[in-house]
Design a protein around this motif. Structure first.
Motif, PDB file in Angstrom:
ATOM      1  N   ALA A   1       0.831  -1.205   0.000  1.00  0.00           N
ATOM      2  CA  ALA A   1       0.000   0.000   0.000  1.00  0.00           C
ATOM      3  C   ALA A   1       0.868   1.259   0.000  1.00  0.00           C
ATOM      4  O   ALA A   1       0.624   2.195  -0.772  1.00  0.00           O
ATOM      5  CB  ALA A   1      -0.933  -0.015   1.210  1.00  0.00           C
ATOM      6  N   ILE A   2       1.897   1.278   0.838  1.00  0.00           N
ATOM      7  CA  ILE A   2       2.682   2.518   0.921  1.00  0.00           C
ATOM      8  C   ILE A   2       3.622   2.662  -0.285  1.00  0.00           C
ATOM      9  O   ILE A   2       3.843   3.774  -0.756  1.00  0.00           O
ATOM     10  CB  ILE A   2       3.432   2.653   2.272  1.00  0.00           C
ATOM     11  CG1 ILE A   2       4.555   1.634   2.436  1.00  0.00           C
ATOM     12  CG2 ILE A   2       2.457   2.560   3.451  1.00  0.00           C
ATOM     13  CD1 ILE A   2       5.308   1.775   3.759  1.00  0.00           C
ATOM     14  N   GLU A   3       4.114   1.546  -0.818  1.00  0.00           N
ATOM     15  CA  GLU A   3       4.975   1.657  -1.999  1.00  0.00           C
ATOM     16  C   GLU A   3       4.138   2.049  -3.222  1.00  0.00           C
ATOM     17  O   GLU A   3       4.615   2.743  -4.120  1.00  0.00           O
ATOM     18  CB  GLU A   3       5.785   0.371  -2.214  1.00  0.00           C
ATOM     19  CG  GLU A   3       6.726   0.101  -1.028  1.00  0.00           C
ATOM     20  CD  GLU A   3       7.938  -0.763  -1.341  1.00  0.00           C
ATOM     21  OE1 GLU A   3       8.001  -1.356  -2.431  1.00  0.00           O
ATOM     22  OE2 GLU A   3       8.844  -0.812  -0.485  1.00  0.00           O
ATOM     23  N   GLY A   4       2.884   1.616  -3.237  1.00  0.00           N
ATOM     24  CA  GLY A   4       1.974   2.059  -4.297  1.00  0.00           C
ATOM     25  C   GLY A   4       1.785   3.564  -4.260  1.00  0.00           C
ATOM     26  O   GLY A   4       1.796   4.238  -5.302  1.00  0.00           O
ATOM     27  N   ILE A   5       1.661   4.124  -3.057  1.00  0.00           N
ATOM     28  CA  ILE A   5       1.527   5.585  -2.935  1.00  0.00           C
ATOM     29  C   ILE A   5       2.785   6.275  -3.467  1.00  0.00           C
ATOM     30  O   ILE A   5       2.705   7.277  -4.186  1.00  0.00           O
ATOM     31  CB  ILE A   5       1.263   5.966  -1.461  1.00  0.00           C
ATOM     32  CG1 ILE A   5      -0.130   5.483  -1.044  1.00  0.00           C
ATOM     33  CG2 ILE A   5       1.403   7.479  -1.256  1.00  0.00           C
ATOM     34  CD1 ILE A   5      -0.433   5.618   0.443  1.00  0.00           C
ATOM     35  N   ALA A   6       3.950   5.709  -3.128  1.00  0.00           N
ATOM     36  CA  ALA A   6       5.206   6.311  -3.605  1.00  0.00           C
ATOM     37  C   ALA A   6       5.251   6.342  -5.127  1.00  0.00           C
ATOM     38  O   ALA A   6       5.751   7.300  -5.730  1.00  0.00           O
ATOM     39  CB  ALA A   6       6.405   5.542  -3.051  1.00  0.00           C
ATOM     40  N   MET A   7       4.711   5.301  -5.762  1.00  0.00           N
ATOM     41  CA  MET A   7       4.697   5.279  -7.224  1.00  0.00           C
ATOM     42  C   MET A   7       3.597   6.151  -7.801  1.00  0.00           C
ATOM     43  O   MET A   7       3.723   6.681  -8.889  1.00  0.00           O
ATOM     44  CB  MET A   7       4.514   3.843  -7.710  1.00  0.00           C
ATOM     45  CG  MET A   7       5.837   3.140  -7.870  1.00  0.00           C
ATOM     46  SD  MET A   7       5.627   1.516  -8.581  1.00  0.00           S
ATOM     47  CE  MET A   7       4.787   0.699  -7.243  1.00  0.00           C
ATOM     48  N   GLN A   8       2.485   6.247  -7.073  1.00  0.00           N
ATOM     49  CA  GLN A   8       1.399   7.087  -7.581  1.00  0.00           C
ATOM     50  C   GLN A   8       1.803   8.555  -7.603  1.00  0.00           C
ATOM     51  O   GLN A   8       1.440   9.295  -8.503  1.00  0.00           O
ATOM     52  CB  GLN A   8       0.174   6.943  -6.688  1.00  0.00           C
ATOM     53  CG  GLN A   8      -0.581   5.653  -6.911  1.00  0.00           C
ATOM     54  CD  GLN A   8      -1.963   5.727  -6.302  1.00  0.00           C
ATOM     55  OE1 GLN A   8      -2.121   5.752  -5.087  1.00  0.00           O
ATOM     56  NE2 GLN A   8      -2.971   5.786  -7.147  1.00  0.00           N
ATOM     57  N   GLU A   9       2.559   8.952  -6.584  1.00  0.00           N
ATOM     58  CA  GLU A   9       2.807  10.386  -6.391  1.00  0.00           C
ATOM     59  C   GLU A   9       4.184  10.823  -6.865  1.00  0.00           C
ATOM     60  O   GLU A   9       4.435  12.019  -7.005  1.00  0.00           O
ATOM     61  CB  GLU A   9       2.687  10.719  -4.897  1.00  0.00           C
ATOM     62  CG  GLU A   9       1.419  10.207  -4.236  1.00  0.00           C
ATOM     63  CD  GLU A   9       0.283  11.200  -4.329  1.00  0.00           C
ATOM     64  OE1 GLU A   9       0.571  12.397  -4.404  1.00  0.00           O
ATOM     65  OE2 GLU A   9      -0.884  10.768  -4.334  1.00  0.00           O
ATOM     66  N   GLY A  10       5.092   9.865  -7.034  1.00  0.00           N
ATOM     67  CA  GLY A  10       6.450  10.256  -7.411  1.00  0.00           C
ATOM     68  C   GLY A  10       7.115   9.166  -8.223  1.00  0.00           C
ATOM     69  O   GLY A  10       6.455   8.441  -8.966  1.00  0.00           O
TER      70      GLY A  10
END
Lengths: 456, 456
Positions: B199-208
């Protein structure tokens, strides 16, 4: 990881297929991203995984064909390693899990190989794809790579998936299903391609090892390997999503869907879409053991040419157009690839061994020069089925300028498709004794199903 | 990417710092995961990014110190590449974006370097961290690496962040904030560590760009680089989350929080937690230009020893215990590292140049042997502040057996902490002319804030 018996049997089978010598399996080391200490997520070498199952770095294993011994070379951790890694099993404990009773420190490997060579025994190894592995092989004085014998035996074995391998691929399909359903859900005007990539790749990591390849999420589906993912979704465009996952066992899935950003296909989009869908469905209708997969490639591209004729972009006799290679303009790639422990299974071993054999060899014939998996299907093979139609402005212009297939292509009609993009529809197919079956639950694929999946 | 002027100025500054010759910047090639054709997400070499800004593979650039020329060597795509990549700018167009007027095909590089060498000019290059780069340097006959002169100049320049670099790091911090808030939200009994990672690595890819390093999400926080992430969360345990993102520019963030799975700290957890929090806060209280960061390491570890004395695990004079190296048992790592275009900034250039200098050299003194960033702080530096307290059973047993620091450690008391785990609290600090400031919005960090963030 499977039972120790599974790995032991695989190695014994391999031993029976090699004429002698020592088969060397160099496991992967960590892959540095921007420094030695900052690595990508560890990915074990697939051939190592297949025969030795252990999913951690810095292991090298051998299958001794003549003595019948299997040995894993690796170093146990020290107390200062343990601060960083926590308590870990010893190499001997790990080896026991995959049915290997002999372990040695890595420092003993060079002398072991030297002794084998001194007895005139061949060291079999496959082609390295990372320079770290290449350097290891050079340091070990293993220069005669790849060993065609080892490659052919590995391909023969890995091409046929056991029931437990298929079960792992279905786990990967389940993850791929969730990824694509998320993409259907997120696809709407104003959304960013990158945000969809992050969301679906996050799912792949939540549920399994991660993606089986870098996701393609693009309104420019005509760009086959589009990695930009910088676009903002616009009504009227099609979004192509090609993505899959690896289960924790590293078995893969790979699906492609193409959807209208607005949630509703235009008539023009629908016409092209249904041609690709017909091609996809037809491959499942005809694929069965003993059929060369090249025939499926030809059948799918024939449907594409026939469909494009209905739309006025192709003219003349469709079979003649097929023979002339006209389909390449619309689908400049093969119908599919082998799947398994890699998305493009065994790519590291060489496409010429995986997709071809003595009977069906690589061909530069215009009708199938893009075909990469061409040989006869066998029960237990898993292949992707991924026909597509793309309108690539640079390629259209090039063919027009050079007059390629000009008797079969109506370039004036194609001018009206230059901003269309591309459509690909991909499912994964297991060949069964009776014919085939689709792996996993099928994602929405008809126009109606796709539009329903996007309704909110 | 910054303006072309920014890159040009950086190169001109670098030129002024080198005595002569040619500085060679080998950009990254694609990094194969499990086959040459199946790669990890492309990560450009950070030194290349700093001086040449272009974020794509297969480029090599030079800063000619003597002639004043900058040249980018790279190959334009062919029509068959374009089918796979879509229309792309030419190398000349790309080079213009970073203020470089001269471009040449890669094939011209060997002769260019040969000519420079023939004139007795030095070729400066940094140490490769990927074997592909090492092979390229060998092929180019560049053997004398690293060039200490180039390393020192790069470290001097990259250590001091400009306002626009700080702004990029704050973008990375914003992403890191979202990642950690998601972890607070997901952390509850029965949840899986891996699902939080995804979940958190997905956010890192979504936003940056993605993560700045592989996330550590573990109930075994005492394992400093725990990559297992296989645990199911259990009430009573602490979950340590160490994760950060790279902005699209590749500038990084890096935060650690530790939270009770149940949503409420026990008194025992709270006691240890507040020692770590006090150490973290104290570093922000004292850090300012010209202070050796080693002093902050000593101050933080002194707080830890003092706190553990209150809990009965340390005895005797705290300063003597500090000098004897007793803190290493609780915190066997440095207080922090430089940050920037890498999470551990410039690790590829060598810790001895980044964390130390002529005045403050690496020390094996027991009180600071774990300290890696030791030299004096300067305005514009960004460092992580990451004190921790860990109870590592293997290390406790080893010290007890060997009698290490036995006059300062109450091993009987520590027996009661062997199932405690570990706590680390990490924020990112910019040194300013006046002192310092925290980068990004501070994540919940007091006991009350953390419990509130987990309330649902």
């Amino acid at each position: 990881m499977f039972s120790s018996q599974t790995y032991k049997q695989r190695r014994d089978t391999l031993r029976g297929m090699l004429s002698g010598g020592v088969a060397l399996f160099v496991g992967a080391v960590e892959a540095p991203a921007n420094a030695l200490s900052n690595t990508y997520r560890f990915r074990q070498n697939s051939n190592f995984l297949y025969y030795f199952g252990l999913d951690m770095p810095d292991l090298i294993a051998v299958v001794d064909v003549d003595s019948g011994e299997d040995i894993i070379f690796g170093n146990d951790l020290t107390i200062s390693d343990l601060i960083w890694t926590g308590p870990q099993p010893t190499i001997a404990e790990l080896a026991a899990r995959v049915g290997v009773g002999i372990t040695k420190p890595l420092s003993e490997l060079p002398a072991y190989l030297e002794r084998a060579r001194a007895c005139g025994r061949k060291i079999h190894a496959t082609q390295p794809y990372r320079a770290e592995t290449a350097a290891t092989l050079v340091a070990l004085n293993v220069c005669d790579v790849p060993s065609e014998e080892l490659v052919r035996a590995s391909v023969a074995m890995r091409s046929i998936k056991s029931a437990e391998e298929v079960a792992e691929m279905e786990k990967a399909c389940d993850i791929g299903y969730k990824m694509h359903m998320k993409a259907f859900e997120m696809c709407r005007e104003g959304e960013n391609e990158r945000r969809i990539v992050g969301a679906i790749e996050g799912i792949a990591m939540q549920e399994g090892w991660g993606v089986s390849f870098l996701s393609i999420v693009s309104q420019h589906g005509e760009t086959l390997h589009n990695r930009n993912c910088d676009g903002v979704l616009q009504n009227g465009r099609l979004l192509l999503v090609d993505a899959g996952a690896e289960a924790l066992s590293n078995y893969t899935s790979d699906f492609t869907r193409t959807m209208p950003v607005s949630g509703k296909f235009t008539d023009k989009q629908k016409d092209v879409y249904n041609i690709v869908l017909a091609a996809n469905n037809h491959v499942f209708d005809i694929s069965r053991p003993n059929m060369p997969y090249r025939d499926a490639h030809l059948a799918a591209t024939r449907i594409i040419l026939d469909g494009m004729k209905q739309l006025g972009a192709v003219r003349g006799n469709v079979d003649d157009a097929l023979q002339a290679g006209a389909a390449y303009l619309f689908m400049p790639h093969g119908l599919g690839h082998m799947m398994g422990l890699d998305d493009h299974d065994m790519d590291e071993l060489g496409e010429m061994y995986v997709g071809y054999d003595a009977e069906i060899q690589r061909s530069e014939h215009p009708s199938c020069k893009a075909c990469r998996m061409a040989r006869r299907l066998q029960p237990g093979m898993v292949v992707s089925v991924e026909p597509g139609i793309y309108f690539i402005p640079a390629l259209i212009d090039k063919w027009r300028a050079e007059g390629t297939c000009k008797e079969f292509i109506n370039f004036d009609v194609l001018e009206g498709y230059k901003d269309f993009g591309g459509i690909r529809l991909e499912d994964d197919m297991l060949i069964t004794p009776e014919g085939n079956r689709m792996l996993g639950r099928r994602l929405p694929i008809t126009v109606e199903e796709v539009e329903a999946a996007m309704r909110r």
